[in-house]
Scaffold this motif. Structure first.
Motif, PDB file in Angstrom:
ATOM      1  N   GLY A  62       0.710  -1.256   0.062  1.00  0.00           N
ATOM      2  CA  GLY A  62       0.085   0.150  -0.126  1.00  0.00           C
ATOM      3  C   GLY A  62       0.823   1.234   0.086  1.00  0.00           C
ATOM      4  O   GLY A  62       0.316   2.369   0.208  1.00  0.00           O
ATOM      5  N   LYS A  63       2.092   1.215  -0.146  1.00  0.00           N
ATOM      6  CA  LYS A  63       3.110   2.233  -0.023  1.00  0.00           C
ATOM      7  C   LYS A  63       3.717   2.361  -1.218  1.00  0.00           C
ATOM      8  O   LYS A  63       4.099   1.436  -2.016  1.00  0.00           O
ATOM      9  N   VAL A  64       4.236   3.655  -1.910  1.00  0.00           N
ATOM     10  CA  VAL A  64       4.403   3.875  -3.384  1.00  0.00           C
ATOM     11  C   VAL A  64       6.245   3.325  -3.041  1.00  0.00           C
ATOM     12  O   VAL A  64       6.989   3.369  -1.985  1.00  0.00           O
ATOM     13  N   SER A  65       6.226   2.474  -4.295  1.00  0.00           N
ATOM     14  CA  SER A  65       7.884   1.921  -4.416  1.00  0.00           C
ATOM     15  C   SER A  65       8.286   2.868  -5.535  1.00  0.00           C
ATOM     16  O   SER A  65       7.757   2.632  -6.634  1.00  0.00           O
ATOM     17  N   TYR A  66       9.442   3.182  -5.205  1.00  0.00           N
ATOM     18  CA  TYR A  66      10.289   3.920  -6.610  1.00  0.00           C
ATOM     19  C   TYR A  66      11.283   2.916  -6.857  1.00  0.00           C
ATOM     20  O   TYR A  66      11.928   3.196  -8.262  1.00  0.00           O
ATOM     21  N   GLU A  67      11.392   1.702  -6.559  1.00  0.00           N
ATOM     22  CA  GLU A  67      12.580   0.840  -7.001  1.00  0.00           C
ATOM     23  C   GLU A  67      12.111  -0.241  -8.089  1.00  0.00           C
ATOM     24  O   GLU A  67      10.785  -0.777  -7.559  1.00  0.00           O
ATOM     25  N   GLY A  68      12.845  -0.644  -9.118  1.00  0.00           N
ATOM     26  CA  GLY A  68      12.136  -1.566  -9.986  1.00  0.00           C
ATOM     27  C   GLY A  68      13.248  -1.708 -11.113  1.00  0.00           C
ATOM     28  O   GLY A  68      14.337  -0.951 -11.014  1.00  0.00           O
ATOM     29  N   ASP A  69      12.900  -2.497 -12.006  1.00  0.00           N
ATOM     30  CA  ASP A  69      13.814  -2.813 -13.018  1.00  0.00           C
ATOM     31  C   ASP A  69      13.252  -2.340 -14.574  1.00  0.00           C
ATOM     32  O   ASP A  69      13.852  -2.630 -15.577  1.00  0.00           O
ATOM     33  N   THR A  70      12.451  -0.999 -14.410  1.00  0.00           N
ATOM     34  CA  THR A  70      12.124  -0.524 -15.703  1.00  0.00           C
ATOM     35  C   THR A  70      12.954   0.573 -16.236  1.00  0.00           C
ATOM     36  O   THR A  70      13.278   1.431 -15.139  1.00  0.00           O
ATOM     37  N   ALA A  71      13.656   0.648 -17.098  1.00  0.00           N
ATOM     38  CA  ALA A  71      14.533   1.539 -17.856  1.00  0.00           C
ATOM     39  C   ALA A  71      13.820   2.400 -18.928  1.00  0.00           C
ATOM     40  O   ALA A  71      12.961   1.863 -19.777  1.00  0.00           O
TER      41      ALA A  71
END
Length: 360
Positions: free
Chosen positions: A139-148
C-alpha cells in the motif's frame, strides 16, 4: 522570505517541483509570479531559483483533490520559461504527469492498495482524463524497480499512463483543420491535437535528415526561423489564434526510423529541440501513424491491416514505446498507453522573496 511546502520530483525525462494547490496563492497572477520567483526564471541558468536552466527542468505540477466524479485528483501543469519571466499553462505535460500518481498517494490524497494503485487524474489544462497505475507494495509507493526509459539513467518502478480521451485536448478536434494534410508555405504538414496540439513536418521538406542532434538543430537559426513561421501559421489554421507567446502547437520533424522503430522524430518545445520526447507528443505521434492520409502514415507506406497496436518512436536519447487500443463500435476511438518512471528527489520547503518584492 516566504516558505512554501514543496516536493521536487522527476517525472519521466522531466523534473520540477510539485505543490499542493492550497499552498500556493489563489489569485493566478500572484501564483504565477511566485513560481517565476522560486524557479529563478529570467536567467539562462535560473541561478537564483530551483529551475534547471532547461525547458525540461523548469516545469511545475500543482495537485489538488478533484471534485469531478471520474477523477481522484486534479493536476495543473505550468511551464515556466527559462530566460523570459513568463509562464504557460495551456498544455499538458505527460512527463510531469508520471509524478502525480506517486505524489497523490504519498500526500494522502489517494489511499494506496497492496500491489498496484490506480490514480484517476484530471488534467486541468486540457480537461482530459488519465489513469496512472503506480507500484504500491504493502500500500506504499515504491520507486525501486527494473524498468528503464531512454533519457534517464538506471532503472525504477514502472508507472503506466493511459490517456482516456486525449483527442481534441485544446481544439476540440483530433484534426483541428479538418484535413489530414495541409500545405503551409509549400510544405505539406499534418495538424493534430491528440494529448498535445502539434504540427508534423517531414524532416526532408526542411532540408534535414531527421537524425540531427538537438544541439545541431538549435544552432541552425535560419531553420528555427522557418520552423517558427510554419508553427505560427499552423496555430492560426488550428483555431489557436496568435501563438507567438504560447508553447502550442509543438512543431515536430518526422523521418523514417534508423534503429528498428516505427518512426524517428525531433520534437520542439517549441523553440528548442527536446533531448528526448514529451509523453503527450508520443501519444499524438503514435496516433498519427494510424490516421489514413497523415504525413506520418504516408511516410510509413499507408495504414496497415490490422492497425498498429505497438509503436516505437525513436528520439535523440533512444526511443519510447506506445501501446494503441481501439474502442467504439468500429474501433473509431483511439486510446494510448505508455510506461514511464518517476522518483521523489527531495521534500521540504522552497523559499521565495517577500510579497513586496514579488509585487514589484
Amino acid at each position: 522570505m516566504q516558505r512554501i511546502p514543496c516536493v521536487l520530483m522527476r517525472g519521466g525525462t522531466s523534473k520540477g517541483p510539485v505543490f499542493l494547490d492550497w499552498d500556493l496563492p489563489a489569485v493566478i497572477a500572484e501564483r504565477d509570479e511566485l513560481l517565476l520567483n522560486v524557479m529563478g526564471s529570467g536567467h539562462e541558468l535560473e541561478i537564483d531559483g530551483i529551475g534547471g536552466g532547461s525547458p525540461q527542468t523548469s516545469k511545475v505540477a500543482i495537485v489538488s483533490p478533484s471534485l469531478h466524479p471520474d477523477a481522484d485528483v486534479d493536476y495543473l501543469f505550468v511551464q515556466v520559461m527559462v530566460s523570459q519571466r513568463r509562464v504557460d499553462s495551456a498544455p499538458n505535460c505527460g512527463n510531469m504527469l508520471c509524478a502525480v500518481g506517486p505524489f497523490a498517494i504519498e500526500q494522502g490524497l489517494v489511499k494506496g492498495t497492496p500491489g498496484r494503485t490506480r490514480v484517476r487524474i484530471r488534467n486541468v489544462n486540457t480537461g482530459t482524463f488519465i489513469h496512472s497505475e503506480v507500484c504500491t507494495p504493502d500500500g506504499k509507493v515504491s520507486y525501486e524497480g527494473d524498468t528503464a526509459i531512454d533519457g534517464v539513467p538506471g532503472t525504477a518502478a514502472p508507472v503506466q499512463l493511459t490517456f482516456l480521451d486525449a483527442a481534441g485536448s485544446k481544439t476540440g478536434k483530433l484534426l483541428p483543420t479538418g484535413n489530414t494534410q495541409d500545405v503551409i508555405d509549400g510544405i505539406a504538414v499534418t495538424c493534430i491535437d491528440m494529448a498535445m496540439p502539434m504540427v508534423l513536418i517531414e524532416a526532408s521538406q526542411l532540408g534535414k535528415r531527421g537524425d540531427e542532434s538537438p544541439a545541431e538543430l538549435d544552432a541552425d537559426k535560419d531553420f528555427l526561423r522557418r520552423l517558427e513561421s510554419l508553427r505560427l501559421q499552423a496555430g492560426l489554421a488550428m483555431g489557436l489564434g496568435d501563438v507567438s507567446d504560447k508553447v502550442i502547437p509543438k512543431p515536430v520533424l518526422v523521418s523514417p526510423a534508423n534503429a528498428g522503430g516505427t518512426l524517428q522524430v525531433r520534437y520542439f518545445m517549441p523553440h528548442n529541440c527536446h533531448r528526448a520526447l514529451a509523453i503527450t507528443g508520443s501519444i499524438g505521434l503514435a496516433t498519427a501513424c494510424v490516421i489514413d492520409g497523415s504525413i506520418v502514415a504516408q511516410m510509413l507506406g499507408g495504414i496497415s491491416t490490422p492497425r498498429l497496436e505497438a509503436v516505437r518512436i525513436e528520439h535523440p536519447s533512444g526511443g519510447i514505446d506506445v501501446v494503441l487500443s481501439y474502442t467504439g463500435v468500429n474501433g473509431e476511438t483511439i486510446q494510448a498507453s505508455v510506461v514511464r518512471t518517476a522518483r521523489r528527489l527531495f521534500s521540504g520547503f522552497v523559499y521565495a522573496t517577500d510579497s513586496q518584492r514579488l509585487a514589484g
